[in-house]
Design an enzyme around this catalytic site. Structure first.
Site, PDB file in Angstrom:
ATOM      1  CD  GLU A 119      10.844  -8.659 -21.969  1.00 56.99           C
ATOM      2  OE1 GLU A 119      11.290  -7.582 -22.416  1.00 56.99           O
ATOM      3  OE2 GLU A 119      11.374  -9.265 -21.014  1.00 56.99           O
TER       4      GLU A 119
ATOM      5  CG  ASP B 155      12.643  -9.885 -17.485  1.00 57.00           C
ATOM      6  OD1 ASP B 155      12.339  -8.916 -18.197  1.00 57.00           O
ATOM      7  OD2 ASP B 155      13.823 -10.202 -17.215  1.00 57.00           O
TER       8      ASP B 155
END
Length: 531
Positions: free
Chosen positions: A263, A200
């Site tokens: 990401e 993330d």
């Protein structure tokens, strides 16, 4: 080439709250995912990526982690996770977890210790700063959810930094003890047998050491959200992050054929750095360009060519049409063109990631004000930034609540669920679901579509076309990105080609030399001699 599973495979993202609920609380769970593994196997995907399932107060629905080594009771237990992992592996599918290393929950024991006093051993595991001269936040940095990214802590008389909600304090990756503890988290899950991680907000993880103000964004408009009023020059994408990514890569490589997906929302030239330079970086820095690209043939052709040209030696491409943060492709383009977009996604060179529900063509779901859950929408209402519409429950059949739950769904279903559900579309040859199944089957049977090279073909009008080839096999993909008929003259080697698949289920028309494409139609063709 000898391809690794994550190069030739297809990844499927599951938002666990919304996939399948087995205990009747209206929230999906691990046993629900396990129940639907046969569906995923029949669909033809190779790996599932599960959004966060760790213990969490759910201020940001799992992206505020209170324990990196556990399972939130809403989703089940570690035993349930181990059973799911074993069941996925038994079906030949890999399983990836969402790793959230930039920030934790403010309820994590580490942060509770960190804010206990300025002298606590874990104080430096988070980012604390004195107030600016004269008072106020240390600098002008803005949270991605709006407002200052600094929260005053009265007890210890300092601010802590949070790139997202104040309930999500950022971890200090410059601290070697914190860094070692987070690497141990990766080891914990790799030892359990997970096949990799989606990391993330990887580009957020290190901040400029002297915390200067971020410059204003000259192109800012209020509709973009407050976070875009500044350029995140000093709060993201710092050079030190690449050493951390390299350490994660070395660790993952110790476990064999694992994959790390980062990401990263950055311009193309900066995105490429995350593959690594002197040291290897993540295997796949997520390429989100299709989510945001203007939908026209010339622009997409240029984007594909630029992306391919920018890849470093050995860098493997990847493509995404949607995820838990961005509008669904059918909401953006309509169902007909979403079918064409699916063919594009699953026939470009590189690893595709599918988002749950997109295989059904789910479009925009309106969320009434009293049903809004997403903190982003609650903090900046009316800008259309809320993520609830892309996180609604998966519609499985025509039974109450679409077979998702026996309770009350945590978010409303897509309003057309009685007609748009898995059971219904599985019986309709021309449905979006069946198109996905056929495309995924073609990828498995034609190496040219999974690991082959790509060559863009010059076209006119709304047509986008390219050749995929591997081991003597050549295939032609041609897509009408417009809403009007198009005449397309294929290259000489593809004249008289056999139609492998169309996004529209009836015979293709032609005039001998050219093919006539109907509005919103894509085709995959193979020459009769395939040479």
């Amino acid at each position: 080439m000898t391809a690794r599973w994550w190069q030739k495979g297809v990844i499927y993202q599951i938002y666990p709250r919304s996939f399948q609920d087995m205990d009747g609380d209206g929230i999906g769970d691990l046993k629900g995912i396990a129940r639907r593994l046969d569906y995923l196997a029949e669909l033809g995907i190779d790996a599932i990526w599960i959004s966060p399932i760790y213990p969490s107060p759910m201020a940001d629905f799992g992206y505020d982690v209170a324990d990196y080594r556990g399972i939130d009771p809403r989703f089940g237990t570690l035993a349930d996770f181990d059973a799911l992992l074993a069941a996925a592996h038994a079906r030949g599918m890999k399983l990836l977890l969402d790793f959230v290393p930039n920030h934790s929950s403010d309820q994590h024991p580490w942060f509770i210790e960190s804010r206990a006093s300025r002298t606590n051993p874990k104080r430096d595991w988070y980012i604390w700063r004195d107030a600016a001269p004269g008072g106020g936040p240390p600098n002008n940095w803005i949270s991605d959810f709006g407002g200052s990214a600094w929260q005053w802590d009265e007890a210890t008389g300092q601010y802590y930094y949070h790139a997202f909600l104040k309930e999500q304090p950022d971890l200090n990756w410059r601290n070697p003890d914190l860094r070692a503890a987070m690497m141990d988290v990766l080891r914990f899950w790799l030892d359990r047998g997970v096949d990799g991680f989606r990391i993330d907000v990887l580009w957020h993880m290190v901040k400029a050491a002297d915390f200067p103000d971020n410059p204003p964004n000259p192109d800012y408009r209020p509709s973009m959200g407050e976070m875009h009023s500044l350029l995140q020059l000093h709060s993201t994408d710092q050079p030190e992050i690449h050493d951390i990514a390299a350490e994660m890569r070395r660790l993952a490589d110790c476990y064999g054929d694992r994959v790390l997906i980062g990401e990263i929302y950055l311009p193309l030239d900066r995105l490429m750095h995350y593959y690594g330079r002197e040291q290897a970086g993540v295997h796949l820095p997520f390429n989100f360009q299709l989510i945001e690209a203007p939908w026209n043939a010339r622009g997409l052709a240029q984007m594909i060519a630029a992306y391919e040209a920018a890849l470093p030696p050995g860098g493997w491409p990847n493509w995404v049409l949607g995820n838990h943060d961005r509008p669904r492709i059918a909401a953006r383009l309509g169902e007909a063109q979403a079918r064409v977009a699916t063919m594009l996604l699953l026939t470009l060179r590189g690893t595709p990631t599918l988002y749950y529900g997109d295989e059904l063509g789910i479009g925009h779901v309106e969320i009434a004000a009293d049903r809004v859950q997403d903190p982003r929408e609650l903090r900046e209402p009316g800008l259309g930034l809320g993520r609830d519409p892309v996180r609604t429950p998966m519609p499985w059949d025509e039974s109450p609540n679409a077979g998702f739950t026996t309770g009350t769904p945590w978010l409303p279903l897509n309003p057309d669920w009685p007609m748009r559900n898995v059971a219904r579309q599985a019986g309709e040859p021309g449905s979006p679901l069946m198109l996905h199944r056929r495309l995924l089957a073609l990828r498995r049977t034609h190496a040219a579509l999974s690991i082959g090279d790509i060559r863009l073909i010059d076209t006119e009008g709304d047509m986008l076309a390219y050749e995929r080839h591997a081991d003597g096999e050549r295939l032609l993909v041609a897509l009408n990105l417009g809403h009007d008929p198009q005449r397309f003259v294929p290259p000489r080697w593809a004249r008289g080609a056999c139609l492998l698949l169309s996004t529209i289920d009836d015979p293709v028309a032609g005039d001998g030399e050219a093919l006539m494409f109907r509005p919103d139609e894509g085709m995959i063709l193979a020459p009769q001699d395939n040479s």
